[in-house]
Design an enzyme around this catalytic site. Structure first.
Site, mmCIF file in Angstrom:
data_model
loop_
_atom_site.group_PDB
_atom_site.id
_atom_site.type_symbol
_atom_site.label_atom_id
_atom_site.label_comp_id
_atom_site.label_asym_id
_atom_site.label_seq_id
_atom_site.Cartn_x
_atom_site.Cartn_y
_atom_site.Cartn_z
ATOM 1 C CG HIS A 193 -0.367 -6.235 4.886
ATOM 2 N ND1 HIS A 193 -0.050 -6.190 5.687
ATOM 3 C CD2 HIS A 193 0.213 -5.757 3.896
ATOM 4 C CE1 HIS A 193 0.102 -4.883 5.752
ATOM 5 N NE2 HIS A 193 0.144 -4.315 4.869
ATOM 6 C CB THR A 211 13.264 -9.522 -10.444
ATOM 7 O OG1 THR A 211 14.711 -9.465 -11.072
ATOM 8 C CG2 THR A 211 13.367 -11.335 -10.735
ATOM 9 C CB CYS A 240 -0.573 8.146 26.684
ATOM 10 S SG CYS A 240 -2.235 8.714 26.123
ATOM 11 N N GLY A 259 0.729 -1.091 -0.050
ATOM 12 C CA GLY A 259 -0.469 -0.175 0.063
ATOM 13 C C GLY A 259 1.033 0.975 -0.369
ATOM 14 C CB THR A 260 3.617 2.246 1.978
ATOM 15 O OG1 THR A 260 2.923 2.245 3.051
ATOM 16 C CG2 THR A 260 4.441 3.405 2.445
ATOM 17 C CG ASN A 299 -6.032 3.719 8.052
ATOM 18 O OD1 ASN A 299 -6.446 4.937 7.532
ATOM 19 N ND2 ASN A 299 -5.127 3.316 9.779
ATOM 20 C CD GLN A 337 -7.236 -1.159 6.460
ATOM 21 O OE1 GLN A 337 -8.430 -1.819 7.003
ATOM 22 N NE2 GLN A 337 -6.153 -1.241 6.625
HETATM 23 C C1 LIG Z 1 -5.834 3.011 4.268
HETATM 24 C C2 LIG Z 1 -4.116 2.690 4.512
HETATM 25 N N1 LIG Z 1 -3.192 3.013 2.985
HETATM 26 C C3 LIG Z 1 -2.124 2.238 2.936
HETATM 27 C C4 LIG Z 1 -1.430 1.667 4.177
HETATM 28 C C5 LIG Z 1 -0.279 1.318 3.926
HETATM 29 O O1 LIG Z 1 -0.266 -0.389 3.432
HETATM 30 P P1 LIG Z 1 1.351 -1.245 3.537
HETATM 31 O O2 LIG Z 1 1.330 -1.202 5.044
HETATM 32 O O3 LIG Z 1 0.976 -2.105 2.473
HETATM 33 O O4 LIG Z 1 2.606 -0.290 3.062
HETATM 34 C C6 LIG Z 1 -2.234 1.027 5.220
HETATM 35 C C7 LIG Z 1 -2.162 0.169 6.300
HETATM 36 O O5 LIG Z 1 -1.946 0.255 7.092
HETATM 37 C C8 LIG Z 1 -3.519 1.359 5.025
HETATM 38 O O6 LIG Z 1 -4.167 1.139 6.491
#
Ligand SMILES: Cc1ncc(COP(=O)(O)O)c(C=O)c1O
Length: 386
Positions: free
Chosen positions: A204, A240, A326, A74-75, A154, A182
């Site tokens: 994942h 790759t 906290c 996702g990132t 999320n 999500q």
């Molecule tokens: C809404 C959302 N976007 C992006 C990500 C990032 O995904 P990844 O952990 O596969 O890099 C997350 C992970 O928590 C997420 O909840």
């Protein structure tokens, strides 16, 4: 029989790999190890598996296979979408619109681009975490090249009005990206129904392994690669191909296509049970997020009077996520709850429970027992000290 402890209710953070997914991947970790670009039997076996997986992902979200580019998750997909569109389209304009509750993997690259000559508008959300399409429309300028609004959040699970935004983005010829990390496996995701040009997939979060994801890129979209090199993935993402994880992602998407409704019903029923039991045990609990327009597995609750890290430390049998950190009485709450304006007496006390395929009714009953009893004793202790 007792549940296995701790009880895992953090599926929005990551899911276990489905055994069917692991099974499908296994041969690609051993006998079929070839580089998918190699021009011999080993290479062809891997290439065939990669293309079959691409087709399964495409089927799952309603696009053509060549509109799927594999990434590490996702990132990377979010970074690719934002930077790739910005750099490829800077001759058309330099303005990007996003929302205040996006994942940091989206907000951070957007903020970075402001140091590179781009301008950013971050639209607010209401108390439920909903982005108003009118606010997005009002933020559009002549120079706007990209709108990026997440499909569902999320932390609180709120589903955003993507279809409405997609309609006017299309009319105005502005690229529209949504982060669906999500939502895949939780609610239907179809790129044409949503009206998006780009869509983030993170394996994942729906029973594929960590380290694999994809970006949907609508045919004809002008986008620059994030990672250059040997020209893999249509020249858009070099490196790759990670064949076994790609095969896993493909199988996970097939499972979504086959059993989304079953999954939705299962988690929704349990989420409702969890909510009702908590409300009955602790009437002071407050729901964060939209009361109905939420992904079915997510329940974010504030337990007023006890900060979330303390409550979860006192209930180590429950593996959930506190939405604050906290330290010596000073709490830093999540940017999402802050953007929603969750009151100061609730925001640091917020816990996200995110349920999944293997959550059971017995898990729910035990979670409520553990959390409610520790909550009462922590409150009592605090009252005694006070
Ligand atoms: C809404 C959302 N976007 C992006 C990500 C990032 O995904 P990844 O952990 O596969 O890099 C997350 C992970 O928590 C997420 O909840």
């Amino acid at each position: 029989m007792r549940n296995k402890l701790p009880i895992y209710v953090d599926y929005n953070a990551s899911t276990p790999v489905d055994p069917a997914v692991a099974e499908e991947m296994r041969p690609y970790l051993s006998e079929y190890f070839g580089n998918a670009s190699s021009k011999h039997w080993y290479g062809y076996k891997s290439r065939e598996a990669v293309e079959l997986a691409r087709a399964s992902i495409a089927e799952c979200i309603g696009c053509a296979p060549h509109e799927i580019v594999f990434t590490s998750g996702g990132t990377e997909s979010n970074n690719f979408a934002i930077k790739g569109i910005a750099y490829a389209n800077r001759h058309h304009g330099n303005h990007i619109i996003t929302s205040s509750i996006e994942h940091l993997s989206l907000l951070q690259p957007c903020r970075y681009l402001t140091t590179q000559g781009f301008e950013l508008t971050i639209v607010p959300v209401d108390e439920y975490g909903v982005v108003s399409p009118d606010n997005v429309r009002d933020a559009i300028r002549e120079e706007t090249i990209l709108i990026s609004i997440m499909h569902a959040n999320n932390e609180v699970g709120t589903i955003e009005p993507i279809e409405e935004i997609g309609e006017f983005a299309k009319e105005l010829g502005i690229y529209f990206h949504t982060d669906a990390a999500q939502t895949i496996g939780k609610i239907p995701v179809n790129v044409d129904d949503l009206g998006v040009d780009l869509l983030t997939i993170a394996g994942h979060k729906f029973y594929a392994p960590k380290g694999i994801g994809a970006l949907y890129i609508r045919d004809g979209t002008e986008i620059d690669p994030l990672i250059g090199g040997n020209g893999q993935e249509f020249g858009l993402r070099a490196g790759t191909e990670a064949v076994a994880p790609i095969v896993g992602l493909g199988r996970a998407c097939q499972l979504v296509t086959e059993s989304l409704d079953e999954m939705r019903n299962h988690t929704f029923k349990l989420m409702q049970r969890l909510f009702e039991m908590f409300i009955s045990d602790i009437p002071a609990v407050k729901l964060n997020g939209h009361p109905t327009d939420r992904v079915p597995n997510t329940l974010n609750l504030s337990f007023p009077g006890v900060v979330a890290p303390d409550l979860l430390s006192a209930a180590p049998e429950v593996a959930a996520t506190p939405l604050s950190e906290c330290n010596e009485g000073i709490c830093k709450v999540s940017h999402v709850l802050e953007a929603m304006g969750v009151p100061e007496n609730c925001a640091p006390c917020s816990i996200r429970f995110s349920l999944g395929k293997w959550t059971t009714e017995a898990d729910i009953d035990d979670i409520v027992d553990f959390i409610s009893s520790r909550y009462e004793s922590l409150l009592e202790k605090q009252n005694r000290v006070a």
